[in-house]
Design an enzyme around this catalytic site. Structure first.
Site, PDB file in Angstrom:
ATOM      1  N   HIS A  82       4.951   4.989  -4.817  1.00 26.46           N
ATOM      2  CA  HIS A  82       5.162   5.058  -3.243  1.00 26.46           C
ATOM      3  C   HIS A  82       6.552   5.397  -2.977  1.00 26.46           C
ATOM      4  CE1 HIS A  82       2.315   1.454  -3.877  1.00 26.46           C
ATOM      5  NE2 HIS A  82       1.527   1.944  -2.967  1.00 26.46           N
ATOM      6  N   ARG A  99      -2.675  -2.488  -8.744  1.00 24.12           N
ATOM      7  CA  ARG A  99      -3.870  -3.419  -9.445  1.00 24.12           C
ATOM      8  C   ARG A  99      -3.452  -3.266 -11.025  1.00 24.12           C
ATOM      9  NH1 ARG A  99      -7.403  -0.982  -5.000  1.00 24.12           N
ATOM     10  NH2 ARG A  99      -8.219  -2.667  -3.975  1.00 24.12           N
TER      11      ARG A  99
END
Ligand code: PAF
Length: 283
Positions: A34, A191
């Protein structure tokens, strides 16, 4: 850095900005992937909006919406650190305080990209991409960015968003950013933290399988039968949800005229599905 938690606040802020605006939509729980999007957005724009919203409509029943990690305070620290490398640029974090900020009871357009939403991920998550395109359309409508940045780890999402932009005739450039990997090759993902230590060790199968198939293909469609035979053999392992070679632009199975192909794989570790993909030019 400014943090805004309401749609009204965002709209008010956006109405005062007329410079080149970049936009990074995320669901938070930020990692280096990100931050690489934010870095590129800061390089290319005067002001960057960064949204953090765990979008309920892209999770199906029984998926991990309620347990999806929400780490706003840590996320803000990471954004602030990156922003401090770009003094003079505006960074505005939009972290809606409730889903109603994004989905008021009326006036929300549902956006769908019919051709691509049922294949690959869509076979396993039938409502997922409608949730993604609807929220991204809504966020684009609020932020009105010149450019928006997406990680290529979710490759099908990237292709679908580009198609949505064409379909809806939106004036935003979609920029896909390379996957950021751990030292052993595992693609960074929020995840990954669901993996047990044993699953984490085993997770290398994803990176290694994709790399091996592409090595065999070696930029030459003449090697396609060999590559497909290997993929078939690998898929004897029932933990693969899929392992597919597709045209990078259209995601078509027919790669006979492709200039670039993408291998997409999803491997299931217990209840955790990990996605990865790699591109290869064809000579
Ligand atoms: O890739 C994600 O994190 C999400 O799908 C997105 C694009 C932020 C939409 O909720």
């Amino acid at each position: 850095m400014k943090v805004i938690d309401s749609t009204a606040g965002l709209q008010q802020h956006r109405s005062l900005i007329s410079s080149r605006v970049g936009f990074v939509p995320t669901m938070g729980n930020l990692h280096l992937g990100h931050i690489s999007l934010l870095d590129r957005a800061l390089k290319e724009n005067d002001d960057v909006y960064f949204s953090i919203f765990v979008n309920p409509t892209q999770f199906g029943p029984g998926e991990d919406f309620s347990k999806y990690p929400r780490t706003l305070q840590d996320d803000l620290k990471l954004i602030e650190k990156k922003a401090s490398e770009y003094p003079g640029k505006g960074v505005i974090v939009f972290a809606p305080k409730s889903p109603e900020e994004i989905y008021p009871s009326t006036g929300i357009k549902t956006v769908t990209v019919p051709d691509l939403k049922h294949i690959l991920e869509g076979e396993f998550r039938p409502t997922h991409f409608d949730g993604v395109t609807t929220v991204v359309y809504r966020l684009f409508d609020l932020v009105r960015p010149l450019r928006s940045y997406f990680g290529l780890k979710d490759y099908q999402q990237y292709v679908i968003i580009k198609q949505m932009v064409q379909q809806e005739k939106l004036a935003v450039e979609i920029i896909g950013m390379p996957i950021i990997r751990e030292a052993d090759g595992l693609a960074m993902s929020s995840r990954n933290q669901y993996l047990t230590p044993d699953q984490r060790r085993a997770s290398l199968i994803l990176y290694q399988s994709l790399s091996t198939v592409l090595k065999l293909l070696n930029h030459d469609l003449g090697n396609l039968p060999k590559a497909r035979a290997l993929m078939k053999e690998l898929e004897n392992d029932p933990n693969w949800n899929y392992l597919e070679l597709r045209d990078s632009e259209t995601l078509s199975e027919d790669v006979s005229r492709s200039k670039q192909v993408t291998i997409l794989g999803v491997y299931q570790f217990g209840s955790t599905r990990l996605l990865d993909n790699m591109q290869m030019e064809i000579k």
